[in-house]
Design an enzyme around this catalytic site. Structure first.
Site, PDB file in Angstrom:
ATOM      1  N   CYS A   1      48.160 -71.530  41.345  1.00 32.72           N
ATOM      2  CA  CYS A   1      48.111 -70.530  42.432  1.00 32.72           C
ATOM      3  C   CYS A   1      49.491 -70.192  42.968  1.00 32.72           C
ATOM      4  O   CYS A   1      49.656 -69.218  43.701  1.00 32.72           O
ATOM      5  CB  CYS A   1      47.242 -71.048  43.574  1.00 32.72           C
ATOM      6  SG  CYS A   1      45.583 -71.464  43.071  1.00 32.72           S
TER       7      CYS A   1
ATOM      8  N   HIS B   1      48.992 -68.096  50.657  1.00 29.52           N
ATOM      9  CA  HIS B   1      48.007 -68.138  49.568  1.00 29.52           C
ATOM     10  C   HIS B   1      46.638 -68.371  50.188  1.00 29.52           C
ATOM     11  O   HIS B   1      46.483 -69.194  51.080  1.00 29.52           O
ATOM     12  CB  HIS B   1      48.369 -69.286  48.619  1.00 29.52           C
ATOM     13  CG  HIS B   1      47.274 -69.618  47.660  1.00 29.52           C
ATOM     14  ND1 HIS B   1      46.667 -68.664  46.882  1.00 29.52           N
ATOM     15  CD2 HIS B   1      46.667 -70.800  47.365  1.00 29.52           C
ATOM     16  CE1 HIS B   1      45.734 -69.243  46.141  1.00 29.52           C
ATOM     17  NE2 HIS B   1      45.712 -70.528  46.416  1.00 29.52           N
TER      18      HIS B   1
ATOM     19  N   ASN C   1      39.509 -67.368  46.579  1.00 33.99           N
ATOM     20  CA  ASN C   1      40.818 -67.802  46.091  1.00 33.99           C
ATOM     21  C   ASN C   1      41.095 -67.116  44.748  1.00 33.99           C
ATOM     22  O   ASN C   1      40.526 -67.494  43.730  1.00 33.99           O
ATOM     23  CB  ASN C   1      40.807 -69.323  45.944  1.00 33.99           C
ATOM     24  CG  ASN C   1      42.131 -69.879  45.458  1.00 33.99           C
ATOM     25  OD1 ASN C   1      43.006 -69.128  45.028  1.00 33.99           O
ATOM     26  ND2 ASN C   1      42.283 -71.186  45.509  1.00 33.99           N
TER      27      ASN C   1
END
Ligand code: UT7
Length: 337
Positions: free
Chosen positions: A121, A260, A290
């Site tokens: 990520c 994030h 996500n």
């Protein structure tokens, strides 16, 4: 790695931005029909209400083109003028060749070098640093940095601890030399102590695909959510704090915080502990889940489109992901694009 862009260094900024999410939407109500979960549990633990999911025939590079084209159009850059395409993804079309070469072909970036970058990520922040460096030293005049994921393809849709969390999407930015503003610095790092807390165990050289790996379900994403969550809460804060110190900025000088989007609780914790005013955070985890390396980019794009982020603002981005890795970047946003 921590680096501050010195006052005499070339200025490189974001001159175009684009994002795309597949049309198909999976709501919490849809997931309730698939696994033993509830809308209340998902919203309370993560803030997520829905996520976008690619169609069975859509590969990762297929969802990149709309985002990449929008970013190029926004920057006023023709595809042939792009000299570097960096794709950050943990869900590539295939192990190799790089998804970046498919993206470059699809958009017509025929004069570009094209490669993938894998940092979970955190991929977007790592890829930004690559694009920044290439443009700063004139290895490339224009770089296209893309974050894209179809993690839905790596999901075990029977595992409620992971399948409710992730979504698919793509975001792209164009990096060029700029007169004012641009990147101020980067802080990037890794820590193997929790390395297997978030991974796809099989399919690589450690555990090549075999009937046994399929039987043991080792080709799907696995995560020890609690461990990753604890790591993320620490790393998101320390990375941002270290970068601010390195760049000699106070937290009050940050105008916009784009974290994030792993989980609403991790974001709220980071906002509180870095000491940012809550209204500075741009968060859209409820609509996308996500989306890994695409998450910060999609959020930047929404903030620009909504007029809640504009030229001259100092933007702090921070992420944590598989590796485990973390990364933060500071940038002064460009001229309204
Ligand atoms: O992008 C970077 C990578 N990802 C992340 O940063 C995600 C990090 N982790 C998290 O966001 C959180 O750890 C989760 C949202 C994944 C989980 O929240 P949690 O508060 O840490 O829950 P937990 O893992 O401690 O599980 C609590 C309970 C467990 O039941 P028991 O053992 O207490 O009976 C789980 O089995 O919740 C259960 N559970 C669920 N219940 C309903 C786990 N998933 C679900 C679910 N629906 N989907």
């Amino acid at each position: 790695m921590i680096a501050r862009v010195g006052s005499g260094a070339p200025r490189v900024g974001i001159t175009g931005i684009g994002a795309y999410a597949p049309e198909r939407v999976l709501t919490n109500a849809d997931l309730v029909k698939m696994v033993d979960t509830s809308d209340e549990w998902i919203v309370e633990r993560t803030g997520i209400r829905q996520r976008h999911v690619a169609e069975p025939d859509q590969a990762t590079s297929d969802i990149a083109a709309p985002a990449a084209r929008e970013a190029l159009e926004c920057a006023g850059v023709a595809p042939e003028e792009v000299e570097l395409v960096v794709v950050a993804t943990a869900s590539p079309n295939m192990l190799f060749p790089a998804s970046a070469s498919f993206v470059a072909e699809e958009i017509g970036a025929r004069n570009a070098a094209a490669y993938d970058l894998l940092a979970g990520c955190t991929g977007f922040v790592h890829a930004l640093s690559q694009g920044y460096a290439a443009v700063a030293v004139e290895l490339a005049k224009r770089a296209l940095v893309v974050g894209l994921e179809t993690l839905s393809k790596l999901m075990n849709w029977r595992d409620r601890t992971t399948c409710v969390l992730f979504g698919d999407g793509a975001g792209a930015v164009v990096l060029e030399r700029v007169e004012d503003g641009g990147f101020l610095g980067f802080e990037l790092g890794w820590d193997r102590s929790g390395g297997f807390d978030l991974c796809v165990p099989a399919g690589g050289s450690r555990a090549p695909a075999s009937p046994a790996t399929i039987e043991q379900d080792l080709h799907h994403l696995q995560m020890n959510g609690r461990e990753v969550c604890e790591f993320a809460t620490r790393a998101m804060v320390s990375s941002a704090e270290q970068l601010l110190v390195e760049c000699r900025l106070t937290v009050d000088e940050v105008d916009v915080y784009v974290p994030h989007r792993a989980n609403r609780r991790i974001i709220d914790h980071a906002v509180r502990h870095v000491g940012l005013a809550p209204e500075k955070a741009r968060v859209n985890v409820e609509h996308y889940g996500n989306t890994s390396s695409a998450s910060i980019r999609i959020c930047l794009h929404e903030a620009v489109a909504a007029g809640t982020m504009f030229a001259g603002q100092t933007v702090l981005m921070s992420a944590v992901g598989a590796g485990l890795t973390w990364g933060s970047a500071l940038v002064v946003w460009g001229d309204g694009r």
